[in-house]
Design a protein around this motif. Structure first.
Motif, PDB file in Angstrom:
ATOM      1  N   HIS C  79       0.837  -1.188   0.000  1.00 30.37           N
ATOM      2  CA  HIS C  79       0.000   0.000   0.000  1.00 30.37           C
ATOM      3  C   HIS C  79       0.878   1.246   0.000  1.00 30.37           C
ATOM      4  O   HIS C  79       1.866   1.320   0.710  1.00 30.37           O
ATOM      5  N   GLY C  80       0.501   2.219  -0.797  1.00 29.96           N
ATOM      6  CA  GLY C  80       1.237   3.467  -0.819  1.00 29.96           C
ATOM      7  C   GLY C  80       2.336   3.530  -1.866  1.00 29.96           C
ATOM      8  O   GLY C  80       2.912   4.587  -2.113  1.00 29.96           O
ATOM      9  N   THR C  81       2.622   2.395  -2.497  1.00 26.88           N
ATOM     10  CA  THR C  81       3.717   2.410  -3.478  1.00 26.88           C
ATOM     11  C   THR C  81       3.233   2.200  -4.911  1.00 26.88           C
ATOM     12  O   THR C  81       4.032   2.183  -5.844  1.00 26.88           O
ATOM     13  N   ALA C  82       1.916   2.050  -5.090  1.00 27.00           N
ATOM     14  CA  ALA C  82       1.413   1.718  -6.424  1.00 27.00           C
ATOM     15  C   ALA C  82       1.229   2.955  -7.311  1.00 27.00           C
ATOM     16  O   ALA C  82       1.368   2.863  -8.540  1.00 27.00           O
ATOM     17  N   VAL C  83       0.928   4.073  -6.708  1.00 25.55           N
ATOM     18  CA  VAL C  83       0.472   5.227  -7.496  1.00 25.55           C
ATOM     19  C   VAL C  83       1.439   5.616  -8.614  1.00 25.55           C
ATOM     20  O   VAL C  83       1.046   5.791  -9.774  1.00 25.55           O
ATOM     21  N   SER C  84       2.718   5.708  -8.299  1.00 22.75           N
ATOM     22  CA  SER C  84       3.667   6.158  -9.335  1.00 22.75           C
ATOM     23  C   SER C  84       3.772   5.124 -10.463  1.00 22.75           C
ATOM     24  O   SER C  84       3.966   5.490 -11.635  1.00 22.75           O
ATOM     25  N   VAL C  85       3.654   3.861 -10.124  1.00 18.73           N
ATOM     26  CA  VAL C  85       3.688   2.818 -11.154  1.00 18.73           C
ATOM     27  C   VAL C  85       2.441   2.905 -12.038  1.00 18.73           C
ATOM     28  O   VAL C  85       2.512   2.809 -13.270  1.00 18.73           O
ATOM     29  N   ILE C  86       1.309   3.114 -11.398  1.00 16.78           N
ATOM     30  CA  ILE C  86       0.057   3.281 -12.149  1.00 16.78           C
ATOM     31  C   ILE C  86       0.194   4.420 -13.152  1.00 16.78           C
ATOM     32  O   ILE C  86      -0.151   4.281 -14.336  1.00 16.78           O
ATOM     33  N   GLU C  87       0.705   5.550 -12.667  1.00 17.09           N
ATOM     34  CA  GLU C  87       0.815   6.728 -13.536  1.00 17.09           C
ATOM     35  C   GLU C  87       1.644   6.432 -14.784  1.00 17.09           C
ATOM     36  O   GLU C  87       1.265   6.779 -15.896  1.00 17.09           O
ATOM     37  N   TYR C 115      -6.544   5.565   5.763  1.00 26.57           N
ATOM     38  CA  TYR C 115      -5.135   5.206   5.562  1.00 26.57           C
ATOM     39  C   TYR C 115      -4.171   6.229   6.171  1.00 26.57           C
ATOM     40  O   TYR C 115      -2.960   6.082   6.076  1.00 26.57           O
ATOM     41  N   GLY C 116      -4.710   7.279   6.765  1.00 29.96           N
ATOM     42  CA  GLY C 116      -3.885   8.118   7.626  1.00 29.96           C
ATOM     43  C   GLY C 116      -3.029   9.164   6.945  1.00 29.96           C
ATOM     44  O   GLY C 116      -2.258   9.853   7.608  1.00 29.96           O
ATOM     45  N   SER C 117      -3.109   9.309   5.625  1.00 29.52           N
ATOM     46  CA  SER C 117      -2.354  10.374   4.956  1.00 29.52           C
ATOM     47  C   SER C 117      -3.106  10.748   3.680  1.00 29.52           C
ATOM     48  O   SER C 117      -3.872   9.955   3.147  1.00 29.52           O
ATOM     49  N   PRO C 118      -2.888  11.967   3.185  1.00 31.77           N
ATOM     50  CA  PRO C 118      -3.615  12.405   1.982  1.00 31.77           C
ATOM     51  C   PRO C 118      -3.227  11.537   0.787  1.00 31.77           C
ATOM     52  O   PRO C 118      -2.097  11.048   0.713  1.00 31.77           O
ATOM     53  N   HIS C 119      -4.152  11.344  -0.132  1.00 23.34           N
ATOM     54  CA  HIS C 119      -3.850  10.546  -1.313  1.00 23.34           C
ATOM     55  C   HIS C 119      -2.961  11.357  -2.253  1.00 23.34           C
ATOM     56  O   HIS C 119      -3.230  12.527  -2.514  1.00 23.34           O
ATOM     57  N   PRO C 120      -1.906  10.730  -2.781  1.00 24.79           N
ATOM     58  CA  PRO C 120      -0.958  11.479  -3.625  1.00 24.79           C
ATOM     59  C   PRO C 120      -1.532  11.886  -4.993  1.00 24.79           C
ATOM     60  O   PRO C 120      -0.976  12.785  -5.633  1.00 24.79           O
ATOM     61  N   ASN C 121      -2.578  11.253  -5.446  1.00 27.82           N
ATOM     62  CA  ASN C 121      -3.127  11.596  -6.761  1.00 27.82           C
ATOM     63  C   ASN C 121      -4.622  11.313  -6.792  1.00 27.82           C
ATOM     64  O   ASN C 121      -5.063  10.305  -7.353  1.00 27.82           O
ATOM     65  N   PRO C 122      -5.410  12.190  -6.186  1.00 27.79           N
ATOM     66  CA  PRO C 122      -6.850  11.948  -6.051  1.00 27.79           C
ATOM     67  C   PRO C 122      -7.560  11.730  -7.381  1.00 27.79           C
ATOM     68  O   PRO C 122      -8.605  11.078  -7.424  1.00 27.79           O
ATOM     69  N   ASP C 123      -7.006  12.258  -8.472  1.00 26.99           N
ATOM     70  CA  ASP C 123      -7.656  12.049  -9.776  1.00 26.99           C
ATOM     71  C   ASP C 123      -7.751  10.567 -10.112  1.00 26.99           C
ATOM     72  O   ASP C 123      -8.714  10.117 -10.741  1.00 26.99           O
ATOM     73  N   LEU C 124      -6.747   9.816  -9.683  1.00 25.93           N
ATOM     74  CA  LEU C 124      -6.792   8.370  -9.933  1.00 25.93           C
ATOM     75  C   LEU C 124      -8.004   7.728  -9.266  1.00 25.93           C
ATOM     76  O   LEU C 124      -8.613   6.805  -9.800  1.00 25.93           O
TER      77      LEU C 124
END
Lengths: 347, 347, 347, 347
Positions: C79-87, C115-124
């Motif tokens: 958790h927390g490490t997928a966003v950049s790969v998705i992008e 999850y205790g922290s803001p989402h890095p890319n809410p558009d996703l």
């Protein structure tokens, strides 16, 4: 009179079992429980089954431990780290039972062969007694330094010494099956539940370090012995299957007499009767939680091949139980003091 | 002075556990072990862990049992078969602890409702005491007939009585998870290893017979309670999860005090501290082989919802352990006599 | 036509299961298996059951992975490490199924809360579809970014959506029991075999992160729901027990029809018949190794209380199975492609 | 073309596994499932994992079974009861795979020796082929009567035939560890969960009935072989440890080539590589639910002693899987049809 004990490695698996035994020991009291990592934590935070046993006692560190006056120190620390602690305690005149492998072998040469580096203090090997009271009760009574036993070694030695001392073992193939508690309290990939669960992992095909103790105590030639280890789905327990080629043809009655004589006056050694057959060959399940070692055997119809099976609880007879038994003798107490708990069956 | 005991159903699971306890009891000696099916067989042929405990004692049949003079009889016989044995023993002036369900309920009407047939001797229900020493210690001391406890009932009652007697339980949903030893020593399809292994079998969705005891002892209304049973992959152990809607908003400190007061002077009841969180909610693993009942709780942030978790060894505190505890009181002995064995952890 | 897939986190528990499924998938081929730690090692060195499946394929690192042209990427990363790969993948026009929790929630506010922290890319979060094909099949077919599902959430949602969408759930108490594979492939103290074995560890009393998905998908109010988690002695499997207070009195036949209609044309959803009673309430054992979700229920005689039980294999329907099912739809394949394996029973 | 099959003993453990396999077999369809005891019951009432597989098919009795026209009959009936069924089917021209032990041995004398009574129809022994396709593929293709295999025998034969046919086995000690499913679906005291759980029960010290098959197929002398059986805590699985004294000194590379050549073109036989060491010796866990047999070995440094370890799923490669594999050949199908399911790991 109540004796005071220090337990090193008290947050580990064997150390925790020494605590569990001493919690009910009539004559030995835990004075300090040493754990560098858990220093200042309550004991029950690590050992939930000891919740109401030691009040507000917390783990202490090495320096604090040496400040406490104790009659006996149990060392359940990693192999290779016991020697300096032993030296300090012996200097103070404190008796030591060292559950690590540091002083189990009498020969410095053997130590180097099996543990891969020279022993830091070979004199200790000479003065230490191998801590199996069933074989060395008298020496243990008079010693200040007694080793613990390898759990697999203890299981094998107790099951085989009646045959070995008669020179009956010509060749022997040992299978040992062990539970997950043998590997201690530290998580590893091998002990990770999804992989360890339901395992039948053969992790040593022909030999295991504990073989060094077996060869020493049974006076066997290394070439005549192989030892295969399998990790199985139990938590506590070790079971030896020994397939033996006997040096001469024997009859069942003779073997029976041999064992009966050897086990007489050994309060923790039990012999399974020959009948009914299904109870002849013991399993760890029958001794869980107790200090018993249970042995059974079957002779092949050819009179030359034989199967001996011995079962112990590896944390008790294979580690903490035998250590407390040895300490009883060192302190002049009755051998069985604090060790008469029944097996929990079925579990 | 040593008291003599007869154990009926001694080849079964609960009867075997009474034997295991009495093997080390300082003041009660097993005089006869009754088993119709195993008559004349040695005890260790059924109970391999008792191999060296009872010498050449064999199981005996009913007639032989009644010829033995004993001070106390433990009946671990099937439900519905205890009454006639109770009657005979009481006539002879022998004290009885009946582990079956035959005299657990005070009301003959309740008995008929939950067990499906009229009680054969309702007078016994009136004279018998429900055998949970933590609630009825005084009556048990003065009684000649004491019931055993339903293992699931004991687990629930011990975990909940501090709340119930304050009237705090408005509504309660009980989950009980039980091991395979609960169902006794007779093989069934449900206990066949390939099917029982790794099971999570929900076998009662809303109620279980032991609920009758819970309602009786906690004075709860049936409508306010449901009880769901799940068979899980353990041999020994019962665990209650009780989700409670409290009748009023409370603070954690109040609950804490309630339990502390209720459990004071109850040697087998343990309260888990609120911290560290991971040890707050007990599991059977922590008490295996012992007579302890361990309870922990968590209060929801709304102050009205609460989770109480209690763990016992079902063969000990849920059956044989509590029975021996009651017999201690009936014989004028200390409640904890023979019952101070430590849990075996981890196992 | 054969599609090419990349699997990230392929040395982990869920990633390994995607590999296991794709090894037999008729239309999707593994092009690269990404694992930073195991880079250059053969796949079977980590997954012994895949020994003959992927020839000499070795794990590769992140950079190498992005060089491979693939049609779909499965991300089984922390958790927390997928966003950049998705992008990166979306930029390249590659479809993504993200098994981590990074894009399961539609609301950035909810994400931060649970999850205790803001989402890095809410558009996703807005573009992603919650990857449960039984509820969102149509959207999944048209999406390039689909989330995986929380295993406990999937179990609960599939068992409850027929009731939830009729507004029948007034209040609900969920118990989820989970196996050790849920926590992944990394050893921890909690997963250490001596402690994890035979456990009944209640590790969340009232709520679990997966509750966020349940509330979202079933449109329930948080106040009406509690969720208790227990770790039990299985490796694979999750089981939901949902104790429901219904918003109106119902009859069994009505519930029966509701479920039948809801589960029609859902190839992986099975309904247990009302009779025989002992098979009505499913357990994970019945679906191990398959992509099935099995649901049964019992209505209390008051018509207002109800128990729903759902069982899945957490690595299949709770993770990799559902992910492959979603990918089938995204690639225009039949939903069941590669997922029709039978449960292994008994195991 | 689709072939029709009858399964006798379909409510048992091996019969149920044939059903499980055929549920997904592309070319064989279950026409009737025979079970005297469960006649008229739905199949899923016995096999919950088959709930949606066979629609409204119910078990039928013997008479009804013979009325159905089928291409092949699988007999998973108790030893000693298959012969008369075989006779009837052969008369009708129906092919038979007999999973019982009735036609596994070629010699009537051996049959009498190992099974304790004369064979009722020795001619069948002559015409039947031992149903291990890896050794007798060609004969199986041309036969109407093929035996199933003893699960322990299959495990040993597959692991040892490369050595045996080179005459390399001078003396051999076999350990087999088996799961609880081996003993079938009928509850016994030995399979009662409290006693079977966590067991390490040595139930045959020197020989087991399946040895007859091993001696026959590997052309070994009985005197050179012992076989020890241990029941362990798994449901599915058999594991052979074979400690071999080789007839000549060999090098690891030679053994390696021997196995590679022998296993070439055997789709279900897998060889574990020599490295990494921890994966060299297989366990049942790695093949659960599949038709694979996995073999690894270690050569002692003396070049004369060797340990071979083979693991199978006893219900698959040890029973139903191999039976379906044989039936594929008898029906002119590809050997692997319906048998390519992956192992479920970890489980």
């Amino acid at each position: 009179m109540t004796f005071k004990a220090a337990i090193w490695g008290a947050s580990g698996m064997a150390g925790g079992e020494v605590l569990r035994i001493l919690a009910r020991h009539p004559d030995i009291k835990v004075e300090c429980a040493v754990s560098k990592n858990k220093n200042r934590q309550f004991i029950w935070q690590t050992h939930p089954h000891l919740r109401d046993e030691f009040g507000t006692l917390t783990f202490c560190d090495h320096d604090e431990a040496f400040l406490k006056e104790v009659d006996i120190a149990f060392l359940a620390v990693p192999h290779g780290t016991a020697v300096s602690v032993i030296e300090k305690y012996l200097e103070k005149g404190t008796k030591v039972v060292d559950l690590s492998a540091d002083v189990r072998l009498y020969s410095a040469k053997d130590y180097e062969k099996w543990y891969g580096s020279p022993h830091p203090n070979p004199d200790l090997l000479i003065s230490a007694v191998y801590g199996l009271p069933e074989l060395h009760g008298k020496e243990i009574k008079e010693s200040n330094l007694v080793s613990g036993v390898g759990c697999n070694a203890a299981c094998c030695i107790l099951g085989l010494f009646p045959l070995a001392r008669e020179g009956l073992i010509e060749e022997i193939r040992i299978e040992v099956r062990v539970g997950s508690s043998e590997a201690g309290a530290t998580p590893t990939l091998g002990s990770h539940h999804p992989y360890r669960s339901r395992t039948l992992r053969v992790y040593e095909p022909f030999r295991h370090r504990h073989l060094a103790e077996i060869l020493q105590e049974l006076s066997l030639e290394e070439d005549a012995v192989t030892m295969t280890m399998t990790a199985v789905e139990i938590v506590r327990g070790a079971q030896m299957l020994a397939h033996i080629r006997l040096s001469e043809k024997v009859r069942e009655g003779e073997i029976w007499r041999l064992y009966k004589n050897a086990y007489r006056d050994k309060p923790f050694l039990q012999l399974c009767p020959a009948k009914p057959a299904h109870l002849r060959l013991p399993e760890p399940k029958m001794v869980t939680g107790s200090n018993q070692a249970m042995t059974g055997f079957t002779l092949h119809e050819d009179g030359r091949r034989m199967l001996v099976v011995t079962a112990i609880d590896n944390l008790m007879k294979g580690a903490a139980g035998t250590a407390v038994q040895a300490s009883n003798l060192m302190l002049g107490l009755n051998e069985t003091e604090g060790l008469t708990m029944m097996p929990v069956y079925p579990v």
